[in-house]
Design a protein around this motif. Structure first.
Motif, PDB file in Angstrom:
ATOM      1  N   SER A  47       0.822  -1.209   0.000  1.00  0.00           N
ATOM      2  CA  SER A  47       0.000   0.000   0.000  1.00  0.00           C
ATOM      3  C   SER A  47       0.858   1.262   0.000  1.00  0.00           C
ATOM      4  CB  SER A  47      -0.916  -0.007   1.231  1.00  0.00           C
ATOM      5  OG  SER A  47      -1.746   1.128   1.247  1.00  0.00           O
ATOM      6  N   ASN A  98      -8.171  -1.209   3.030  1.00  0.00           N
ATOM      7  CA  ASN A  98      -7.410   0.021   3.251  1.00  0.00           C
ATOM      8  C   ASN A  98      -6.222   0.191   2.322  1.00  0.00           C
ATOM      9  OD1 ASN A  98      -8.965   1.045   5.454  1.00  0.00           O
ATOM     10  ND2 ASN A  98      -8.013  -0.464   6.813  1.00  0.00           N
ATOM     11  N   SER A 100      -4.023   1.187  -0.610  1.00  0.00           N
ATOM     12  CA  SER A 100      -4.208   2.300  -1.542  1.00  0.00           C
ATOM     13  C   SER A 100      -4.218   1.852  -3.001  1.00  0.00           C
ATOM     14  CB  SER A 100      -3.102   3.337  -1.330  1.00  0.00           C
ATOM     15  OG  SER A 100      -1.837   2.784  -1.655  1.00  0.00           O
ATOM     16  N   GLU A 209      -2.925   8.247  -8.775  1.00  0.00           N
ATOM     17  CA  GLU A 209      -3.653   9.065  -7.792  1.00  0.00           C
ATOM     18  C   GLU A 209      -5.155   8.946  -8.008  1.00  0.00           C
ATOM     19  OE1 GLU A 209      -2.370  13.110  -7.185  1.00  0.00           O
ATOM     20  OE2 GLU A 209      -0.322  12.598  -7.789  1.00  0.00           O
ATOM     21  N   ALA A 212      -6.235   5.541  -6.718  1.00  0.00           N
ATOM     22  CA  ALA A 212      -6.271   5.516  -5.248  1.00  0.00           C
ATOM     23  C   ALA A 212      -7.497   6.234  -4.715  1.00  0.00           C
ATOM     24  CB  ALA A 212      -4.999   6.145  -4.682  1.00  0.00           C
ATOM     25  N   GLU A 213      -7.865   7.348  -5.341  1.00  0.00           N
ATOM     26  CA  GLU A 213      -9.043   8.091  -4.912  1.00  0.00           C
ATOM     27  C   GLU A 213     -10.326   7.318  -5.229  1.00  0.00           C
ATOM     28  OE1 GLU A 213      -9.247  10.777  -3.043  1.00  0.00           O
ATOM     29  OE2 GLU A 213      -7.060  10.845  -2.920  1.00  0.00           O
ATOM     30  N   LYS A 216     -10.995   4.650  -2.650  1.00  0.00           N
ATOM     31  CA  LYS A 216     -11.668   5.193  -1.454  1.00  0.00           C
ATOM     32  C   LYS A 216     -13.176   5.289  -1.689  1.00  0.00           C
ATOM     33  CE  LYS A 216      -7.728   8.075  -0.034  1.00  0.00           C
ATOM     34  NZ  LYS A 216      -7.258   9.482   0.104  1.00  0.00           N
TER      35      LYS A 216
END
Length: 254
Positions: A47, A98, A100, A209, A212-213, A216
């Motif tokens: 991660s 969790n 990433s 990025e 990863a977003e 979430k």
């Protein structure tokens, strides 16, 4: 890099921003506590690894995962040990949630119990046509408490109920595909390998990025799992000490 002993192994290979995590154990790729902890540690490390954009999770052999170690289950004699044992899958599922990086599962064979939980905690999964699934826990007096949130999130409460209340029935890969556990299934191992790698390579080329977003976003609403899964582990830790479960396990071993 390989972490290996008589309790199985975890192998990590990183190439082209893709980390392939391969787990194995001589008992149908089942997980003793030690191996679950190693997988948790490796996922937490990946991660944070800036050289990795995507993770592929796979196992060796013809069975994907037989769930928790039966031998270790038989050895539990007190509540704290039981709770700790069942917390092993809670740790892995939370590490996957969790992480990433997006996790792509390559499911080459059957999965039971905790193995179904691992598949459910993947962000995306491809499977071989014979990759049937089963939740056998209730037949031995416990239940799929720890993995239920992950499985229900993936396939819904109704399908989760079907699996749980038919502990001796295998559900086919086609069934799992229809319920959303698998994104696609393939007729050969070669096709499965090619499709998984091609998909991972395509994902690895996107903005890390953004990925990863998006991860979430995919897992929104699961923040309480840091507490919930361990509460569920305590339920299993208590039930595994019951006379019903001890008798069922001894009969099963015979």
């Amino acid at each position: 890099m390989t972490t290996e002993n008589s309790n199985g192994s975890i192998e990590i290979q990183i190439e082209n921003n893709i980390a392939t995590v391969t787990f194995s154990h001589p008992a149908s790729n089942s997980f003793p506590s030690e191996l679950l902890q190693k997988l948790t540690d490796e996922l937490n490390a990946l991660s944070k690894n800036t050289e990795v954009n995507i993770v592929i999770l796979q196992s060796e052999g013809t069975t994907f995962c037989a769930g928790a170690s039966f031998d270790e289950l038989l050895s539990i004699t007190d509540f704290e040990t039981g709770k700790k044992f069942f917390s092993g899958f809670a740790n892995v599922i939370n590490a996957m949630r969790n992480c990433s990086k997006l996790i792509v599962g390559k499911i080459q064979g059957k999965a039971v119990g905790g193995g179904v939980g691992l598949i459910s905690a993947c962000d995306f999964a491809f499977a071989y046509q014979d990759a049937a699934i089963k939740l056998s826990e209730i037949a031995i007096g416990i239940g799929p408490f720890v993995i239920e949130p992950a499985v229900s999130r993936k396939i819904g409460k109704t399908a989760m109920t079907e699996l749980t209340l038919q502990p001796n029935n295998w559900q086919s890969a086609d069934w799992a595909l229809a319920k959303g556990l698998y994104a696609d299934i393939f007729d050969s191992f070669g096709e499965l390998n090619e499709a998984t790698l091609a998909f991972a390579k395509k994902l690895a080329g996107y903005n890390p990025e953004a990925l990863a977003e998006m991860k979430k976003v995919f897992w929104e609403g699961t923040e309480n799992w840091d507490k919930l899964l361990y509460e569920r582990a305590a339920i299993s830790g208590k039930l595994v000490l019951s006379d019903f479960t001890k008798n069922a396990l001894s009969q099963f071993k015979k």
